[in-house]
Write a protein that holds these residues in place. Structure first.
Motif, PDB file in Angstrom:
ATOM      1  N   SER A  77      -9.960   6.504   4.550  1.00  0.00           N
ATOM      2  CA  SER A  77      -8.557   6.735   4.231  1.00  0.00           C
ATOM      3  C   SER A  77      -8.461   7.650   3.011  1.00  0.00           C
ATOM      4  O   SER A  77      -8.132   8.825   3.127  1.00  0.00           O
ATOM      5  CB  SER A  77      -7.831   5.412   3.978  1.00  0.00           C
ATOM      6  N   SER A  78      -8.830   7.128   1.821  1.00  0.00           N
ATOM      7  CA  SER A  78      -8.652   7.909   0.583  1.00  0.00           C
ATOM      8  C   SER A  78      -9.387   9.245   0.616  1.00  0.00           C
ATOM      9  O   SER A  78      -8.893  10.242   0.069  1.00  0.00           O
ATOM     10  CB  SER A  78      -9.165   7.114  -0.622  1.00  0.00           C
ATOM     11  N   SER A 106       0.857  -1.191   0.000  1.00  0.00           N
ATOM     12  CA  SER A 106       0.000   0.000   0.000  1.00  0.00           C
ATOM     13  C   SER A 106       0.888   1.235   0.000  1.00  0.00           C
ATOM     14  O   SER A 106       1.980   1.220   0.580  1.00  0.00           O
ATOM     15  CB  SER A 106      -0.872   0.001   1.262  1.00  0.00           C
ATOM     16  N   ARG A 149       0.444   3.478   1.807  1.00  0.00           N
ATOM     17  CA  ARG A 149       0.372   3.936   3.207  1.00  0.00           C
ATOM     18  C   ARG A 149       1.120   3.007   4.160  1.00  0.00           C
ATOM     19  O   ARG A 149       1.063   3.204   5.378  1.00  0.00           O
ATOM     20  CB  ARG A 149      -1.088   4.010   3.646  1.00  0.00           C
ATOM     21  N   GLY A 165     -14.731   4.432   0.151  1.00  0.00           N
ATOM     22  CA  GLY A 165     -15.146   5.593  -0.635  1.00  0.00           C
ATOM     23  C   GLY A 165     -15.842   6.674   0.162  1.00  0.00           C
ATOM     24  O   GLY A 165     -16.462   7.563  -0.424  1.00  0.00           O
ATOM     25  N   ASP A 211     -15.095   4.686   8.830  1.00  0.00           N
ATOM     26  CA  ASP A 211     -13.646   4.549   8.679  1.00  0.00           C
ATOM     27  C   ASP A 211     -13.276   5.123   7.312  1.00  0.00           C
ATOM     28  O   ASP A 211     -13.953   4.831   6.317  1.00  0.00           O
ATOM     29  CB  ASP A 211     -13.317   3.044   8.757  1.00  0.00           C
ATOM     30  N   GLY A 250      -8.961   0.534   0.728  1.00  0.00           N
ATOM     31  CA  GLY A 250      -8.017   1.642   0.657  1.00  0.00           C
ATOM     32  C   GLY A 250      -7.903   2.287  -0.703  1.00  0.00           C
ATOM     33  O   GLY A 250      -6.962   3.033  -0.964  1.00  0.00           O
TER      34      GLY A 250
HETATM   35  O1  LIG Z   1      -5.422   1.772   3.111  1.00  0.00           O
HETATM   36  C1  LIG Z   1      -4.882   0.809   2.581  1.00  0.00           C
HETATM   37  O2  LIG Z   1      -4.013   0.973   1.740  1.00  0.00           O
HETATM   38  C2  LIG Z   1      -5.301  -0.586   2.954  1.00  0.00           C
HETATM   39  C3  LIG Z   1      -4.518  -1.649   2.527  1.00  0.00           C
HETATM   40  C4  LIG Z   1      -4.868  -2.950   2.854  1.00  0.00           C
HETATM   41  C5  LIG Z   1      -5.995  -3.193   3.617  1.00  0.00           C
HETATM   42  C6  LIG Z   1      -6.793  -2.134   4.040  1.00  0.00           C
HETATM   43  C7  LIG Z   1      -6.473  -0.848   3.724  1.00  0.00           C
HETATM   44  N1  LIG Z   1      -7.233   0.230   4.125  1.00  0.00           N
HETATM   45  C8  LIG Z   1      -8.555   0.145   4.655  1.00  0.00           C
HETATM   46  O3  LIG Z   1      -9.497   0.535   3.650  1.00  0.00           O
HETATM   47  C9  LIG Z   1     -10.553   1.281   4.237  1.00  0.00           C
HETATM   48  C10 LIG Z   1     -10.578   2.704   3.724  1.00  0.00           C
HETATM   49  O4  LIG Z   1     -10.864   2.727   2.405  1.00  0.00           O
HETATM   50  P1  LIG Z   1     -11.000   4.095   1.571  1.00  0.00           P
HETATM   51  O5  LIG Z   1      -9.652   4.410   1.078  1.00  0.00           O
HETATM   52  O6  LIG Z   1     -11.505   5.158   2.511  1.00  0.00           O
HETATM   53  O7  LIG Z   1     -11.953   3.747   0.491  1.00  0.00           O
HETATM   54  C11 LIG Z   1     -10.251   1.341   5.730  1.00  0.00           C
HETATM   55  O8  LIG Z   1     -10.934   0.311   6.393  1.00  0.00           O
HETATM   56  C12 LIG Z   1      -8.777   1.122   5.789  1.00  0.00           C
HETATM   57  O9  LIG Z   1      -8.393   0.565   7.019  1.00  0.00           O
END
Ligand SMILES: O=C(O)c1ccccc1N[C@@H]1O[C@H](COP(=O)(O)O)[C@@H](O)[C@H]1O
Length: 207
Positions: free
Chosen positions: A181-182, A36, A38, A160, A179, A136
């Motif tokens: 991230s992006s 990732s 991240r 999303g 939750d 993610g």
């Molecule tokens: O964020 C990552 O790169 C990731 C990699 C592997 C497993 C989980 C990951 N993130 C998880 O994805 C969601 C957030 O998704 P979004 O980017 O907001 O669409 C969240 O649960 C993170 O823990």
């Protein structure tokens, strides 16, 4: 409805950890899954966690990694919670709990909706995270899958989410928490403190 539980995931700098905590995040997440943008090292996370208030849950994110390594990384980094984001069996969750960690088990919303009753019942006592098919990636889940089969116990919604859609989706789907991230990044892997603040304010507006 009690206040939404808010997790900000994929942090990697002291500045964005401080921004998430100051804005009121209930949980902050660190990606230990390889591949990732991240992905962070456990020793870096250990330094980022120094001084974090006790009430903030600290989550390590793993995906289909050997359990022994998961537990070793979780211990070394100092996170309180192990999030298993692949096809890990229930036994990995219970082993992490026996080792003293809180847990989150992620499913894609579609895969969870397709579980039969017996398979779903296995997970009824666990904290669940429903996500899009590609974690993610800022990709949305299908709300119909979530509405078809919401988990029986505590569950978080991801996939999303962003400051513009989180309040509406939380009001319609009624998760215990969200939750992201992006949706709080200025570019892939780079958190934007202003978007973090805006996301938390939007999620806090849900009643
Ligand atoms: O964020 C990552 O790169 C990731 C990699 C592997 C497993 C989980 C990951 N993130 C998880 O994805 C969601 C957030 O998704 P979004 O980017 O907001 O669409 C969240 O649960 C993170 O823990």
């Amino acid at each position: 409805m009690p206040q939404l539980y808010i997790k900000i995931c994929g942090l990697s700098t002291a500045e964005t950890v401080a921004a998430a905590v100051a804005a009121g995040a209930d949980a902050i997440g660190f990606v230990f899954a390889p591949g990732s943008p991240r992905t962070v090292a456990p020793d870096l996370v250990a330094t980022l966690l120094a001084g974090i208030p006790e009430h903030v849950e600290t989550v390590g994110v793993f995906r289909d990694q050997p359990l022994a390594g998961v537990l070793e990384t979780a211990r070394r980094s100092g996170v309180s919670t192990v999030q298993l984001h692949g096809d890990e069996p229930l036994g990995d969750i219970t082993a992490a709990q026996a080792a003293g960690f809180r847990t989150l088990r992620a499913f894609s919303a579609g895969a969870y909706a397709r579980l039969d009753d017996a398979a779903r019942a296995l997970w009824d006592n666990e904290r669940i995270l429903l996500d899009a098919i590609e974690p993610g990636a800022g990709v949305a889940f299908d709300p119909a899958d979530v509405l078809a089969a919401p988990p029986a116990g505590q569950w978080l919604l991801a996939g999303g989410l962003n400051p513009d859609n989180v309040a509406h989706l939380a009001m319609v789907l009624r998760p215990d928490g969200v939750d992201v991230s992006s949706g709080v990044e200025s570019r892939r892997g780079v958190k934007d403190p202003e978007l973090v603040k805006a996301f938390i304010a939007a999620a806090r507006s849900v009643r």
